[in-house]
Structure formats: C-alpha cells, structure tokens
Design a protein around this motif. Structure first.
Motif, PDB file in Angstrom:
ATOM      1  N   GLU A 202      12.870 -30.642   0.546  1.00 27.74           N
ATOM      2  CA  GLU A 202      12.227 -31.942   0.700  1.00 27.74           C
ATOM      3  C   GLU A 202      11.434 -31.965   1.995  1.00 27.74           C
ATOM      4  O   GLU A 202      11.746 -31.263   2.953  1.00 27.74           O
ATOM      5  CB  GLU A 202      13.273 -33.067   0.713  1.00 27.74           C
ATOM      6  CG  GLU A 202      14.026 -33.232  -0.602  1.00 27.74           C
ATOM      7  CD  GLU A 202      15.030 -34.371  -0.573  1.00 27.74           C
ATOM      8  OE1 GLU A 202      15.235 -34.953   0.522  1.00 27.74           O
ATOM      9  OE2 GLU A 202      15.615 -34.675  -1.625  1.00 27.74           O
ATOM     10  N   GLN A 203      10.425 -32.814   1.998  1.00 36.41           N
ATOM     11  CA  GLN A 203       9.621 -33.021   3.197  1.00 36.41           C
ATOM     12  C   GLN A 203      10.408 -33.882   4.176  1.00 36.41           C
ATOM     13  O   GLN A 203      11.016 -34.881   3.810  1.00 36.41           O
ATOM     14  CB  GLN A 203       8.314 -33.711   2.813  1.00 36.41           C
ATOM     15  CG  GLN A 203       7.424 -34.090   3.977  1.00 36.41           C
ATOM     16  CD  GLN A 203       6.210 -34.875   3.509  1.00 36.41           C
ATOM     17  OE1 GLN A 203       5.896 -34.888   2.329  1.00 36.41           O
ATOM     18  NE2 GLN A 203       5.550 -35.539   4.426  1.00 36.41           N
ATOM     19  N   THR A 204      10.409 -33.480   5.465  1.00 38.23           N
ATOM     20  CA  THR A 204      11.112 -34.276   6.467  1.00 38.23           C
ATOM     21  C   THR A 204      10.181 -35.203   7.235  1.00 38.23           C
ATOM     22  O   THR A 204      10.596 -36.210   7.750  1.00 38.23           O
ATOM     23  CB  THR A 204      11.841 -33.365   7.467  1.00 38.23           C
ATOM     24  OG1 THR A 204      10.892 -32.473   8.068  1.00 38.23           O
ATOM     25  CG2 THR A 204      12.907 -32.553   6.754  1.00 38.23           C
ATOM     26  N   ALA A 205       8.894 -34.825   7.329  1.00 38.58           N
ATOM     27  CA  ALA A 205       7.931 -35.685   8.028  1.00 38.58           C
ATOM     28  C   ALA A 205       6.536 -35.242   7.664  1.00 38.58           C
ATOM     29  O   ALA A 205       6.283 -34.082   7.413  1.00 38.58           O
ATOM     30  CB  ALA A 205       8.113 -35.607   9.544  1.00 38.58           C
ATOM     31  N   ASP A 206       5.603 -36.205   7.628  1.00 37.65           N
ATOM     32  CA  ASP A 206       4.199 -35.892   7.404  1.00 37.65           C
ATOM     33  C   ASP A 206       3.477 -35.824   8.734  1.00 37.65           C
ATOM     34  O   ASP A 206       3.804 -36.521   9.693  1.00 37.65           O
ATOM     35  CB  ASP A 206       3.526 -36.971   6.554  1.00 37.65           C
ATOM     36  CG  ASP A 206       3.879 -36.832   5.087  1.00 37.65           C
ATOM     37  OD1 ASP A 206       4.285 -35.727   4.694  1.00 37.65           O
ATOM     38  OD2 ASP A 206       3.752 -37.826   4.359  1.00 37.65           O
ATOM     39  N   ASP A 236       4.153 -32.857 -11.807  1.00 40.11           N
ATOM     40  CA  ASP A 236       4.700 -32.621 -13.150  1.00 40.11           C
ATOM     41  C   ASP A 236       6.218 -32.740 -13.172  1.00 40.11           C
ATOM     42  O   ASP A 236       6.917 -31.976 -13.827  1.00 40.11           O
ATOM     43  CB  ASP A 236       4.284 -31.241 -13.669  1.00 40.11           C
ATOM     44  CG  ASP A 236       2.860 -31.233 -14.212  1.00 40.11           C
ATOM     45  OD1 ASP A 236       2.286 -32.337 -14.355  1.00 40.11           O
ATOM     46  OD2 ASP A 236       2.330 -30.151 -14.496  1.00 40.11           O
ATOM     47  N   GLY A 237       6.720 -33.718 -12.421  1.00 43.54           N
ATOM     48  CA  GLY A 237       8.147 -33.987 -12.437  1.00 43.54           C
ATOM     49  C   GLY A 237       8.996 -33.040 -11.609  1.00 43.54           C
ATOM     50  O   GLY A 237      10.226 -33.144 -11.626  1.00 43.54           O
ATOM     51  N   GLU A 238       8.362 -32.113 -10.860  1.00 36.26           N
ATOM     52  CA  GLU A 238       9.115 -31.182 -10.028  1.00 36.26           C
ATOM     53  C   GLU A 238       8.555 -31.195  -8.611  1.00 36.26           C
ATOM     54  O   GLU A 238       7.467 -31.697  -8.358  1.00 36.26           O
ATOM     55  CB  GLU A 238       9.047 -29.766 -10.605  1.00 36.26           C
ATOM     56  CG  GLU A 238       9.697 -29.619 -11.969  1.00 36.26           C
ATOM     57  CD  GLU A 238       9.705 -28.175 -12.441  1.00 36.26           C
ATOM     58  OE1 GLU A 238       9.547 -27.282 -11.591  1.00 36.26           O
ATOM     59  OE2 GLU A 238       9.852 -27.951 -13.654  1.00 36.26           O
ATOM     60  N   GLN A 239       9.317 -30.620  -7.697  1.00 39.26           N
ATOM     61  CA  GLN A 239       8.895 -30.551  -6.306  1.00 39.26           C
ATOM     62  C   GLN A 239       8.087 -29.272  -6.060  1.00 39.26           C
ATOM     63  O   GLN A 239       8.520 -28.181  -6.427  1.00 39.26           O
ATOM     64  CB  GLN A 239      10.107 -30.584  -5.382  1.00 39.26           C
ATOM     65  CG  GLN A 239      10.809 -31.931  -5.380  1.00 39.26           C
ATOM     66  CD  GLN A 239      12.006 -31.942  -4.457  1.00 39.26           C
ATOM     67  OE1 GLN A 239      12.639 -30.918  -4.255  1.00 39.26           O
ATOM     68  NE2 GLN A 239      12.329 -33.092  -3.903  1.00 39.26           N
ATOM     69  N   SER A 252       4.874 -20.583   2.601  1.00 40.51           N
ATOM     70  CA  SER A 252       5.590 -21.277   1.524  1.00 40.51           C
ATOM     71  C   SER A 252       6.292 -20.318   0.575  1.00 40.51           C
ATOM     72  O   SER A 252       6.954 -20.770  -0.365  1.00 40.51           O
ATOM     73  CB  SER A 252       4.605 -22.160   0.733  1.00 40.51           C
ATOM     74  OG  SER A 252       4.023 -23.137   1.560  1.00 40.51           O
ATOM     75  N   ILE A 253       6.130 -19.014   0.786  1.00 38.84           N
ATOM     76  CA  ILE A 253       6.800 -18.031  -0.072  1.00 38.84           C
ATOM     77  C   ILE A 253       8.272 -17.989   0.319  1.00 38.84           C
ATOM     78  O   ILE A 253       8.660 -17.335   1.293  1.00 38.84           O
ATOM     79  CB  ILE A 253       6.131 -16.651   0.035  1.00 38.84           C
ATOM     80  CG1 ILE A 253       4.676 -16.722  -0.426  1.00 38.84           C
ATOM     81  CG2 ILE A 253       6.904 -15.621  -0.787  1.00 38.84           C
ATOM     82  CD1 ILE A 253       3.892 -15.444  -0.222  1.00 38.84           C
ATOM     83  N   ILE A 254       9.077 -18.733  -0.415  1.00 36.86           N
ATOM     84  CA  ILE A 254      10.515 -18.862  -0.161  1.00 36.86           C
ATOM     85  C   ILE A 254      11.210 -18.788  -1.508  1.00 36.86           C
ATOM     86  O   ILE A 254      10.801 -19.454  -2.462  1.00 36.86           O
ATOM     87  CB  ILE A 254      10.845 -20.216   0.512  1.00 36.86           C
ATOM     88  CG1 ILE A 254      10.065 -20.390   1.826  1.00 36.86           C
ATOM     89  CG2 ILE A 254      12.340 -20.350   0.744  1.00 36.86           C
ATOM     90  CD1 ILE A 254      10.152 -21.788   2.403  1.00 36.86           C
ATOM     91  N   SER A 255      12.243 -17.985  -1.613  1.00 35.21           N
ATOM     92  CA  SER A 255      12.982 -17.918  -2.871  1.00 35.21           C
ATOM     93  C   SER A 255      13.443 -19.306  -3.287  1.00 35.21           C
ATOM     94  O   SER A 255      13.999 -20.063  -2.485  1.00 35.21           O
ATOM     95  CB  SER A 255      14.186 -16.989  -2.734  1.00 35.21           C
ATOM     96  OG  SER A 255      13.789 -15.647  -2.658  1.00 35.21           O
ATOM     97  N   GLY A 256      13.182 -19.646  -4.544  1.00 38.62           N
ATOM     98  CA  GLY A 256      13.601 -20.932  -5.077  1.00 38.62           C
ATOM     99  C   GLY A 256      12.583 -22.045  -4.928  1.00 38.62           C
ATOM    100  O   GLY A 256      12.863 -23.181  -5.326  1.00 38.62           O
ATOM    101  N   CYS A 257      11.401 -21.757  -4.370  1.00 41.93           N
ATOM    102  CA  CYS A 257      10.411 -22.806  -4.124  1.00 41.93           C
ATOM    103  C   CYS A 257       9.229 -22.703  -5.089  1.00 41.93           C
ATOM    104  O   CYS A 257       8.900 -21.635  -5.595  1.00 41.93           O
ATOM    105  CB  CYS A 257       9.903 -22.726  -2.693  1.00 41.93           C
ATOM    106  SG  CYS A 257      11.065 -23.371  -1.482  1.00 41.93           S
ATOM    107  N   ASN A 258       8.586 -23.846  -5.332  1.00 41.32           N
ATOM    108  CA  ASN A 258       7.371 -23.933  -6.134  1.00 41.32           C
ATOM    109  C   ASN A 258       6.177 -24.155  -5.212  1.00 41.32           C
ATOM    110  O   ASN A 258       6.224 -25.040  -4.357  1.00 41.32           O
ATOM    111  CB  ASN A 258       7.457 -25.090  -7.130  1.00 41.32           C
ATOM    112  CG  ASN A 258       8.629 -24.954  -8.079  1.00 41.32           C
ATOM    113  OD1 ASN A 258       9.052 -23.847  -8.388  1.00 41.32           O
ATOM    114  ND2 ASN A 258       9.160 -26.067  -8.539  1.00 41.32           N
ATOM    115  N   ILE A 259       5.126 -23.369  -5.397  1.00 41.51           N
ATOM    116  CA  ILE A 259       3.926 -23.461  -4.558  1.00 41.51           C
ATOM    117  C   ILE A 259       2.776 -23.960  -5.416  1.00 41.51           C
ATOM    118  O   ILE A 259       2.520 -23.423  -6.500  1.00 41.51           O
ATOM    119  CB  ILE A 259       3.578 -22.087  -3.955  1.00 41.51           C
ATOM    120  CG1 ILE A 259       4.753 -21.532  -3.153  1.00 41.51           C
ATOM    121  CG2 ILE A 259       2.326 -22.180  -3.088  1.00 41.51           C
ATOM    122  CD1 ILE A 259       4.574 -20.083  -2.722  1.00 41.51           C
TER     123      ILE A 259
END
Length: 518
Positions: A202-206, A236-239, A252-259
């Motif tokens: 999740e985003q913690t701050a903008d 599309d309903g996902e993070q 942003s290349i992190i296992s388990g993440c969507n880019i």
C-alpha cells in the motif's frame, strides 16, 4: 511477579553470556548462525531474556529490566521520554522515544499451528550508523531451543538489508508491516499459521507540490521523479504500482507486486542501464555486470545491468509473482541492437500484459526482445514484440511458457528459438514480417500452436525447424510450400489448419490482438 516466574528468570540469569556488548552490525551478520539453548518456556519474557544474554544490547537489557519489575510501562529517562512498554497479554514489548543516539527494540510472539512458537525481535538505532534489523526464531517446546529462521519472510530478509526499511511487529492482531521510506510504501504480511507471508503493498504517502515550496524539483530529483507515479493505485480491482520512468520501473520490481506502465508512456531503459553511477548507489539487489561474468542464479534476487556486444541489457534474476502491465499505448524500448529488452533468469510466475516492447534499430548478432532462461510459468498476453536484434523470443530450459493474443514482427533472425523447453503454448498469435534464418527454431522442446497465423515472413527462410513432434490446430500458414521446413513433424489431428503458399495473401483479414493503443 510470582515465585515461579522469579525462579525461571533466576535460572536464566545464571546462564553464561555468549557475547558481551554485541553491536547491531554484529547481530545482523551472525544471529542466523547460532541456536539459543536452555530456554525453559515459550513466554516472551524468557525468550527475550535468553536472546539478550546471547546478543546483549542496551535496549534489550532495558526491556528485560522492566519485565522483571512486573510493570506494564516505565519511563526510564524523563528528559527524552525513553520508555519501555510490556503487553504480556498480547506477547509484545518495546522501547521507544529514546533521543537521537539511543537504541530501540520491539519483540513479539506468534503461536504456530504445529505447537511451536515464532519469536521475532526488531533492533535498531538512528545514528552511527542508522540501522534496523529483524530476527526470527522457532521455539521448540520439546528441545527448549530458539532456532534461527532467516527465511521466515522469504527473500524480504535480504531485500530489507538496505537502510530504507523499518519493521512494525504486531501488538494486536498478527499482521507484520515493513515500511519502505524511500519509495513510500508499506508491505503487509498476514499470518498463515506458521509464518508471516506477503499479502499486499500500500501507498504510505503521496508526493505533492505543497511538500516542496520551490516546486516539484525542489527536493533535487526533478519533476518526473517526484510526481506521485511510482506509488500504489487501484487498477482493474487490484493494486498496481504505476510507473512513468525507467528508475520507477526498476525499483518496482518486487516479488509479489503488480507494475503498471502508465498510459501513453514510453520507457527507454538504455540511459539508466548505462548510468554506472546510479547502479553503484543502489542496494545489493541492483548489480552492474560486465560481459562474460558468471551466472548469478545461485545468489538470490538481482536486477542487473548486463554488458552485451554494443551496450547493456536488463536481466531480472530469481523474482516471482510479478505482473508487468501497460495501461494503454505503453512501450518499453532499448537502444542496443544486440541486447534483450528484458531477460528473465530463473524467474517464476511472471505475466507481461498489454505492452509494446522492442528495439530502436534491428541487429544481426545476439539478443532478442524477451529472453527466458530457466524458471517456469512465464506468460505474455496482448503484447507487441518487434524489431529485435535477433528473435522475438529466446526460451531456454524453462517450462510452462505461454503467449496469448500477441504479435511478433520485424525480427531479423526469426520469430523464436526454443531450447529444452518443457512446454510452450501459443494461442491466437500473429507472426509476420520476420526474417531471415529458420523462423521457428526448436530443439528438445514441447510446443503447441492454437489459432496462430504465420504470414508476410521472408519466403526464402524455412518456417519450422523442429527436432520432435509439435502440435498445431486451427492455424493459418501463408508461406511457400517448399520452405515449410519440418512441417511433417506437426501433429495436425485437431482443428483444421489452412495453408497458402503466398506469404502476402491479400485476403487475410485483420484481427484485434496485441496491446491496446488507446
């Protein structure tokens, strides 16, 4: 504190201290190598006492002191508010608000489904140096031991080695949080009965203009870097982490993440891949690699700028469960002709969707659009792969590869090459305008084509070069009959295939495949 607890603490205090005055750097380097014995019970106080005897720190000693007093909260230094809190009911203790040079610590216990317990300790200090680490132990009630579990949260233990991460153990509930201060993200880990497993980011701050009075470039990074792009959004309903720049993409290349590559965005990886100074400033996950260096597949996860014949290429090593998606009219390109646009080494469960990927110019040596070596379950969906140095795809020793509703075109050696691929499936794909050697070159691989079209390719090049049976159904092949190559090895027992000796068949209709260009 009752007499039994006093007795247990007295027994523990009689045990010899293994290390005197351990620094946090020493603990980071050595904690996973040492089993802690003589742990009478699985209570937080006993386990923390034995940990502190093995790896004594100021913060650990303070918490143990307060626990022996049997109080829930004690301010140890009124001047700076340094406080210890103990929540015995929830199996949690911490020290905090210690000023600029004081250590801090937190500890908690989870009950495991196998009757054991998982004990975690976070230790840190804000200066000289700024450092924070987390240690996990399995408590065995039969052996009365605390056994290190350095892989309790998988590869996140290594990834958090850089100084931008901090940990929040659960005082209530069971969720572990890892905060990334550099990229302003919080990573959430849910309890699965045995250990914390990654759940979401999740985003913690903008980053917004009012944070920098002199404008978005006032923090020294420039407007592109400070826009709130590389942060988590709902799509599309996902993070997803939406990215506009090469730096945001790589980070942003992190296992388990969507880019999510932002709409109407072209990311040219080459300038950043050539920037050695940038790579040398990153944590150890980012590696600047010279041509001919040995494979790093046994060294964990790496994002590598790898030297090739006329430049550098991106190699992504040992990552898993990543989606790389285009938002619309989204492109990833590289400038060297002989480099892969993206090269995946030992990766698992990678999905590439709705992207145009290619080279700025064609080439005649090594390097295709996408390379896959080892790993499994790599999927390409609704993509356009073009203008490569050699092939659109180069697959080697991988398994369960798939490509759907995508296009490979204008490649200068051929469409694809496969070596020892356990299974590869192509469905509703178009292969056109490619040259000049065997267009589909496969050795030791199991390959299937469903409803694919081969047309407008160099008629002088053999279309198929297989050394074993492959499967085709419902395909359209517009290619000279004499240059179909090993078509006799095709199993055509499924839906009928349609053949035309004219590669430029004018009656071949357009169809809606490939990425969304809107």
């Amino acid at each position: 504190m009752n007499n039994m607890k006093k007795l247990i603490f007295t027994m523990a205090l009689m045990l010899p201290m293994v290390v005197l005055g351990a620094s946090i750097q020493t603990i980071r380097a050595e904690w996973a190598t040492r089993v802690i014995n003589h742990v009478p019970t699985g209570g937080l106080g006993i386990m923390l006492e034995r940990f502190d005897q093995t790896w004594p720190t100021a913060a650990g000693g303070d918490i143990c002191q307060v626990m022996q007093l049997g109080v829930a909260k004690k301010v140890l230094d009124p001047d700076d508010g340094y406080t210890v809190e103990v929540d015995a009911k929830n199996g949690y203790a911490e020290s905090y608000n210690g000023g600029s040079d004081r250590q801090y610590m937190s500890a908690c216990v989870w009950r495991r489904s196998n009757g054991h317990r998982l004990f975690a300790v976070v230790i840190g200090q804000p200066v000289d140096p700024e450092i924070e680490i987390i240690c996990f132990y399995d408590y065995d009630p039969q052996k009365h031991t605390l056994t290190p579990e350095p892989n309790a949260i998988g590869d996140w233990m290594d990834r958090t080695a850089r100084g931008d991460y901090s940990f929040k153990l659960p005082r209530e509930g069971k969720e572990l949080l890892i905060f990334d201060s550099r990229d302003q993200l919080s990573h959430h880990f849910r309890w699965n009965g045995m250990r914390p497993v990654f759940d979401r980011t999740e985003q913690t701050a903008d980053v917004t203009p009012d944070m920098f009075p002199g404008g978005l470039a006032d923090d020294g990074r420039g407007p592109e870097e400070t826009e709130p792009d590389g942060t988590v959004i709902q799509y599309d309903g996902e993070q997803y982490i939406r990215v506009h720049t090469a730096e945001q993409f790589l980070r942003s290349i992190i296992s388990g993440c969507n880019i999510l590559v932002a709409k109407d965005t072209e990311i040219n990886l080459t300038p950043l891949l050539n920037n050695k100074a940038w790579w040398n400033k990153q944590n150890y996950y980012f590696k600047w690699c010279s041509e001919g260096e040995p494979s790093l597949t046994d060294m964990g996860q790496r994002i590598t700028s790898e030297e090739v014949f006329d430049g550098r290429q991106l190699t992504i090593q040992n990552y898993k469960q990543i989606v790389i998606q285009g938002e619309g009219n989204s492109r990833i390109v590289v400038e060297p002709r002989y480099a892969f646009c993206m090269n995946f080494l030992g990766c698992e469960q990678i999905e590439i969707r709705n992207l145009t990927i290619g080279h700025t110019t064609g080439g005649y040596c090594q390097g295709g659009v996408i390379g896959v070596q080892g790993g499994w379950r790599i999927s390409i969906q609704s993509c356009d792969l073009y203008g490569c140095g050699t092939y659109g795809l180069e697959l080697n020793a991988t398994r369960d590869f798939s490509m759907y509703r995508s296009v490979i075109h204008d490649c200068t050696y051929g469409i694809m090459t496969l070596q020892d691929v356990e299974f590869a499936k192509f469905e509703q794909c178009d292969f056109r305008n490619n040259r000049e050697f065997t267009l589909v070159d496969s050795r030791g691989s199991n390959v299937q084509f469903n409803e694919c079209r081969f047309y407008a390719n160099a008629g002088t090049a053999p279309l198929f070069g297989f050394d074993r049976e492959f499967f085709m159904q419902g395909c359209t092949i517009c290619h000279p009959t004499l240059n179909l190559g090993t078509i006799h090895l095709a199993d055509q027992s499924g839906a009928k295939n349609w053949f035309d000796p004219n590669p430029l068949n004018p009656d071949l209709p357009q169809r809606s495949i490939g990425p969304d260009q809107k």
